[in-house]
Scaffold this motif. Structure first.
Motif, short mmCIF file in Angstrom:
data_model
loop_
_atom_site.label_atom_id
_atom_site.label_comp_id
_atom_site.label_asym_id
_atom_site.label_seq_id
_atom_site.Cartn_x
_atom_site.Cartn_y
_atom_site.Cartn_z
N ALA A 84 43.65 53.13 60.18
CA ALA A 84 42.94 52.83 58.92
C ALA A 84 42.63 51.33 58.83
CB ALA A 84 43.77 53.27 57.72
N ALA A 85 43.59 50.50 59.23
CA ALA A 85 43.38 49.05 59.19
C ALA A 85 42.22 48.63 60.09
CB ALA A 85 44.66 48.32 59.60
N ARG A 86 42.14 49.23 61.26
CA ARG A 86 41.06 48.88 62.18
C ARG A 86 39.71 49.42 61.69
NH1 ARG A 86 43.43 51.00 67.34
NH2 ARG A 86 44.86 52.04 65.95
N LEU A 87 39.73 50.61 61.06
CA LEU A 87 38.48 51.12 60.46
C LEU A 87 38.02 50.23 59.31
CD1 LEU A 87 39.08 54.98 60.41
CD2 LEU A 87 37.21 53.79 61.57
N MET A 88 38.96 49.76 58.49
CA MET A 88 38.61 48.86 57.39
C MET A 88 38.01 47.57 57.92
SD MET A 88 41.86 49.10 54.87
CE MET A 88 42.46 50.64 54.25
N THR A 89 38.55 47.08 59.03
CA THR A 89 38.02 45.86 59.65
C THR A 89 36.59 46.08 60.12
OG1 THR A 89 40.25 45.23 60.33
CG2 THR A 89 38.42 44.14 61.46
N THR A 94 30.44 45.25 58.57
CA THR A 94 29.09 45.75 58.28
C THR A 94 28.43 45.05 57.11
OG1 THR A 94 29.85 47.54 56.82
CG2 THR A 94 29.69 48.03 59.20
N PHE A 95 29.18 44.22 56.39
CA PHE A 95 28.59 43.52 55.24
C PHE A 95 27.89 42.26 55.73
CE2 PHE A 95 31.72 46.16 53.19
CZ PHE A 95 31.04 46.60 52.08
N PRO A 96 26.69 42.01 55.22
CA PRO A 96 25.97 40.80 55.64
C PRO A 96 26.65 39.54 55.12
CG PRO A 96 24.81 41.88 53.84
CD PRO A 96 25.96 42.78 54.22
N GLY A 97 26.37 38.43 55.76
CA GLY A 97 26.94 37.16 55.34
C GLY A 97 26.66 36.83 53.88
N SER A 98 25.56 37.35 53.36
CA SER A 98 25.23 37.09 51.96
C SER A 98 26.17 37.82 51.01
CB SER A 98 23.78 37.52 51.67
OG SER A 98 23.62 38.90 51.93
N ASP A 99 26.92 38.79 51.51
CA ASP A 99 27.89 39.52 50.69
C ASP A 99 29.30 39.26 51.21
OD1 ASP A 99 28.95 41.10 48.74
OD2 ASP A 99 28.13 42.99 49.49
N ALA A 101 31.89 38.11 49.81
CA ALA A 101 33.00 38.53 48.94
C ALA A 101 33.44 39.96 49.26
CB ALA A 101 32.60 38.42 47.46
N ALA A 102 32.49 40.84 49.52
CA ALA A 102 32.83 42.22 49.87
C ALA A 102 33.55 42.26 51.21
CB ALA A 102 31.59 43.10 49.91
N ALA A 103 33.07 41.49 52.16
CA ALA A 103 33.72 41.45 53.47
C ALA A 103 35.15 40.94 53.34
CB ALA A 103 32.91 40.57 54.43
N VAL A 104 35.34 39.87 52.59
CA VAL A 104 36.68 39.30 52.39
C VAL A 104 37.61 40.34 51.77
CG1 VAL A 104 38.01 37.58 51.08
CG2 VAL A 104 35.94 36.90 52.30
#
Length: 163
Positions: A84-89, A94-99, A101-104
């Motif tokens: 699950a941790a690797r899937l979350m990573t 998949t989030f663009p650099g402009s988003d 906060a979602a990636a973090v």
């Protein structure tokens, strides 16, 4: 331009409930009937490693979202916290650099899941991927710049690898 926005909005309105319904059904089916075995999850992760280079981020994000719904129902098996941790990573990537906060947010959840797994390999891999994506790839340089072990101010959170 207005016509295109209208069509996009209409398509989103019509498709979103179908997608949500499919995700919910997959999650409940995994809980009621059982999901893939730990070995099957490992095989899926290996396949994503190859597919990541040839599929678009939107396709990967959609597929991994479905996988996360299923694996979430199986987390009573400790070995699956690592998967699950690797899937979350992967999902975070998949989030663009402009988003950023979602990636973090997803990288932090992945680090927490890796800690739940008690798998040191997963813990290092997840945090390493987060550091590379947030720093080198520029997804969120402000978070990546904070040195490991330093505490963020009360109004912010630290980097995912410092969890």
């Amino acid at each position: 331009m207005m016509r295109r926005e209208f069509l996009t909005d209409m398509a989103g309105t019509a498709i979103a409930p179908v997608i949500a319904s499919d995700l919910l059904a997959r999650g409940f089916t995994a809980r009621l009937v059982g999901g893939p075995s730990p070995d099957a999850w490992e095989a899926k992760l290996t396949a994503y490693g190859t597919e990541y280079m040839s599929m678009g981020a939107a396709d990967i994000q959609r597929r991994v979202a479905g996988e996360l719904v299923v694996i979430q129902q199986q987390l009573d098996q400790p070995r699956l916290w690592s998967a699950a941790a690797r899937l979350m990573t992967l999902y975070a990537k998949t989030f663009p650099g402009s988003d950023g906060a979602a990636a973090v947010r997803w990288y932090r959840m992945a680090a927490t899941a890796a800690d739940q797994s008690e798998d040191s390999g997963a813990q290092v891999w997840v945090r390493g991927r987060a550091a590379i994506a947030l720093g080198y790839e520029g997804a969120s340089l402000g978070v990546a710049d904070r040195p490991r072990g330093t505490r963020p101010s009360p109004s912010t959170s630290g980097p995912p690898w410092a969890c």
